[in-house]
Every structure is written in structure tokens, then in C-alpha cells.
Design an enzyme around this catalytic site. Structure first.
Site, short mmCIF file in Angstrom:
data_model
loop_
_atom_site.label_atom_id
_atom_site.label_comp_id
_atom_site.label_asym_id
_atom_site.label_seq_id
_atom_site.Cartn_x
_atom_site.Cartn_y
_atom_site.Cartn_z
N TRP A 81 73.16 46.56 9.85
CA TRP A 81 74.27 45.69 9.45
C TRP A 81 74.32 45.43 7.95
CZ3 TRP A 81 72.65 41.02 7.28
CH2 TRP A 81 71.33 40.63 7.55
N TRP A 141 67.05 51.10 13.47
CA TRP A 141 68.42 51.51 13.13
C TRP A 141 68.46 53.00 12.82
CZ3 TRP A 141 71.63 47.67 14.23
CH2 TRP A 141 71.22 46.34 14.05
N GLU A 180 89.24 27.42 12.05
CA GLU A 180 88.75 28.60 11.34
C GLU A 180 88.16 28.20 10.00
OE1 GLU A 180 88.55 31.62 12.82
OE2 GLU A 180 89.33 30.49 14.51
#
Ligand SMILES: Cc1cc2nc3c(=O)[nH]c(=O)nc-3n(C[C@H](O)[C@H](O)[C@H](O)COP(=O)(O)OP(=O)(O)OC[C@H]3O[C@@H](n4cnc5c(N)ncnc54)[C@H](O)[C@@H]3O)c2cc1C
Length: 388
Positions: free
Chosen positions: A279, A226, A194
Site C-alpha cells: 500500500w 507483498w 465526511e
């Protein structure tokens, strides 16, 4: 330039600084280096945020990687324990008392309950790391996806702010694994993986400056039409979408300044796919709300979830928040912790409470239909691809 006059005024012999990431920061540092080169003054720079020089992990064709797995393979191939040589005790040079205007700054932090939930400073960070390595890391591969278990380290704010380095985290973890990074305890190896994701996204930011300029990595996704609906956006931000796992996660972030990784993916995918919102709006709200807000990891996570980024989830693979809720919060304990309205509900209904119960508990009806919104998102991505 101020830094140069300061350097001269105090008669220093060398300027030391850590490399930073990002277009503007980088061009500032290049300017300083040029100025110092011109005057033949010496400077020394360090890479402290990641293990390798940014951009130095490259493919056989000498290109930067844009997919995580081969990047990680190369990263591991190049790994050498000497990279973690951070325990050298530096002897301080003779001290100089400098005049400073530090007292002019107002360090009174706002009365923000999110801040009081975190240990302060390097000693606090080391304590958290030590506790995680002692009690949790060996089960990390099993516990890391379950938000109620708290099976992750919560070290992200300290890494994001530079209070602790990834070198320190990897070194301390490897000490528990005979200094072996290739085999051994699965929890330790997964946790280091990670941290390599963090290194990957920093390299993306370095090698593909467009991501720092509000651009998607996958250029065709610039054509996506969007939607924007103010009431849906507010419902998402305030944890009032009517989807308990989404709302619990957003309330966790609003209350603590931190959100579990699994839930970051779930809420970001819900925002960009089911709600079909840009986003960049979600990315911005996260940066404003997270204590561990970190441009490259946040941008990478958002672009992954929105299927606009490197190595991104394919656009037609859309998490169903109710299935995610049943899989990762089986008994609804996480939901109950953050949505007190639902605390008395049985696990059989808590993931998707019936309409009459919602009204009774003053919990909102769902803001959208999952099936329809999923198809709408797939259509929008398909259209964007066709135009490109
Ligand atoms: C939409 C979205 C937004 C995100 N925004 C941020 C952000 O602003 N800041 C941030 O630090 N992380 C961000 N992440 C990555 C990840 O969610 C957090 O790093 C992690 O939840 C932090 O918790 P932890 O310290 O307990 O992690 P652990 O599971 O203990 O992992 C250890 C460290 O590895 C790094 N790490 C773990 N997962 C990731 C990942 N997927 N990508 C990059 N680094 C990772 C972090 O530095 C973390 O502290 C985001 C992920 C998504 C999907």
C-alpha cells in the site's frame, strides 16, 4: 534559531502560529515554544485545521479513538456552534514593512494542464463552496457515489492546502440547516460526516505517530509478503490494467490531479488486494499525483483499503471492480469519458470488453484473473496473521 532572531530584530511582542500535524512539524513547534518560554516571550497558537484540539476527543478510558463511528458520536456530543465563531472582524495592528527575500523565489508554475482546471485562491474556493451548497449538497447523500454525476464538492484541494477551513465549510452548510448538526437535511448531514472523517484521520495521525513513519496501524500486516511486478505497477499507474473502471479512474487522476472517492477505494483495493502490492507504493503515487494530496486522509484511505488501518475493511472483503463498475457507472459514461478507445461500446460490454474487441481497439487484456488474485490476497493476509 532564525525565527527567534527575526522576532527580536523587528521588536515584535507576540508570535502567532497555527498548530500543525506530524512528528517533525510538532517537534519543531515544541522547540520554538520552549525557546520562547525560556526568554519569557509571548506566543499564541491556534487550531485551524480541525475543530477540536488534536487528541482531545477521547474515550471514557481516556484513550484516543481508533474507530470512526464512536469518534463521530463523541465529536457530535462535544460540538458547539461557538467552535465556528470565525466571522469576527479582526482589526489589523499597525503595519510594519518588512524586508523580504520573496522575489528570490521562482513562482513560475510548470506548464501543467492539471493546475489550470482549478479555481485559484480563497475567492475561487468560496465560489466552489457556494455553488456546491446552492446546487448539490441537498442531494449529496444520493449522488455522492456516482462518479459521472459530480455530486461531491471538489473542495478537497482547498482544505488540504489550508485555503479554506473545515470550520468555514461546516458553518456555511449549517446555515442551510437552521444551524442544526443533529437532524435535518440528509445531504447536508452526510456531507458534514465526511468532513468528520477528515478530522478522524488527523486525530489518528496525532495520536498514533507510527502511521507517519510508514507503519501499518494493524501491526500483524507488517508480515504480509507483498508482491512486486514492475509491468503491473506501470499498467496500474498509466490506466492500462485492462479493467475499464480502474483505468478510467487512474486516467482521471493523471489528467486532473483529482479522483472521485468511490474510485479511490476501488483502485486502492485492486492495487493492494488483487495485485497484492504494498500500500505504501500506491500511497506515494497518489501523493505525487493528487492536487488534494493530504498525508493523513491519504494514509487513512490507503490503510483502510489495504485492511492495514484503523476501522479498516476486513481483509476478506474485496471489492470486485467489475461489480463496482456496474453499480456506480451503470451506463459506462464515466469509462467513456476517460477511455476514448472504448467510447463506442455498449453498456452491456463496456465493463468487461470481450478479448477480440480489446485487440481491435488497442485496449489491453486484463493483467490478472480476479478470482485467483482474490484468493491469493486472502491467503497472504491469513499467513501474516498466523505468523503474528
Ligand atoms: C485511497 C484513498 C486516498 C485518499 N487520499 C486523499 C487525499 O490525499 N486528500 C484528501 O483530501 N482526501 C483523500 N481521500 C478522501 C476522499 O477521497 C477525498 O477527500 C474526496 O474524494 C475529495 O473530494 P470532494 O472534495 O469532492 O469530497 P466531498 O465528498 O465533497 O467531501 C467534503 C470533504 O470531506 C473530506 N472527506 C471526504 N471523504 C473523506 C474521507 N474518506 N477521508 C477523509 N476526508 C474525507 C474532504 O476534505 C472533502 O473535501 C482519499 C480516500 C481514499 C480511499
Amino acid at each position: 534559531m532564525e525565527i527567534y532572531s527575526f522576532f527580536k530584530e523587528h521588536n515584535f511582542d507576540t508570535l502567532y502560529f497555527n498548530n500543525t500535524f506530524g512528528e517533525d512539524e510538532n517537534s519543531r513547534d515544541v522547540k520554538i515554544k520552549k525557546l520562547f518560554d525560556k526568554r519569557s516571550f509571548s506566543y499564541k497558537t491556534f487550531t485551524d485545521q480541525i475543530l477540536f484540539e488534536p487528541g482531545s476527543i477521547r474515550t471514557i478510558e481516556n484513550k484516543p479513538y481508533s474507530v470512526f463511528t464512536p469518534f463521530k458520536r463523541k465529536w457530535l456530543e462535544n460540538f458547539n456552534i461557538d467552535l465556528l465563531d470565525i466571522e469576527y472582524k479582526y482589526v489589523p495592528k499597525n503595519k510594519k514593512i518588512l524586508n523580504s527575500n520573496i522575489n528570490n523565489f521562482d513562482f513560475n508554475s510548470p506548464n501543467d494542464s492539471r493546475l489550470s482546471q482549478w479555481e485559484l485562491g480563497e475567492e475561487g474556493a468560496k465560489k466552489i463552496l457556494k455553488n456546491f451548497l446552492k446546487n448539490k449538497v441537498k442531494r449529496y447523500n444520493e449522488d455522492r457515489n456516482d462518479p459521472i454525476i459530480e455530486g461531491t464538492s471538489r473542495i478537497s484541494p482547498y482544505l488540504a492546502l489550508g485555503i479554506l477551513s473545515s470550520k468555514r465549510c461546516i458553518l456555511e452548510a449549517l446555515k442551510l440547516n437552521d444551524l442544526d448538526i443533529h437532524s435535518g437535511n440528509k445531504g447536508i448531514l452526510k456531507w458534514i460526516d465526511e468532513i468528520v472523517w477528515r478530522e478522524f484521520y488527523r486525530n489518528i495521525m496525532h495520536s498514533f505517530p507510527k502511521v507517519s513513519k510508514g507503519k501499518p496501524f494493524q501491526e500483524y500486516t507488517d508480515n504480509i509478503n507483498w508482491r512486486y511486478d514492475e509491468s503491473e505497477f506501470q499498467a496500474w499507474k498509466n490506466g492500462r490494467t485492462g479493467f475499464p473502471i480502474i483505468d478510467a479512474a487512474m486516467r482521471q487522476m493523471n489528467q486532473e490531479g483529482w479522483m472521485h472517492n468511490r474510485l479511490r477505494m476501488v483502485v486502492a483495493m485492486f492495487f493492494t488486494k488483487n495485485m497484492l502490492h504494498d500500500w505504501r507504493l500506491g500511497e506515494k503515487y497518489f501523493m505525487e499525483s493528487l492536487i488534494d494530496g493530504d498525508f493523513s486522509s491519504n494514509n487513512g484511505g490507503w490503510q483502510w483499503s489495504a485492511s492495514t488501518g484503523t476501522d479498516a475493511a476486513p481483509y476478506f472483503r474485496i471489492f470486485n471492480p467489475i461489480t463496482q463498475s456496474k453499480n456506480f457507472d451503470k451506463n459506462g459514461e464515466f469509462i467513456k469519458k476517460y477511455i476514448p478507445e472504448l467510447k463506442d461500446l455498449d453498456a452491456s460490454v463496456i465493463h468487461e470488453p470481450p478479448s477480440n474487441i480489446r485487440d481491435h481497439l488497442n485496449y489491453p487484456q486484463p493483467i490478472l484473473d480476479l478470482k485467483e488474485s482474490r484468493l491469493r490476497a486472502i491467503e497472504a493476509f491469513k499467513n501474516a496473521k498466523d505468523i503474528a
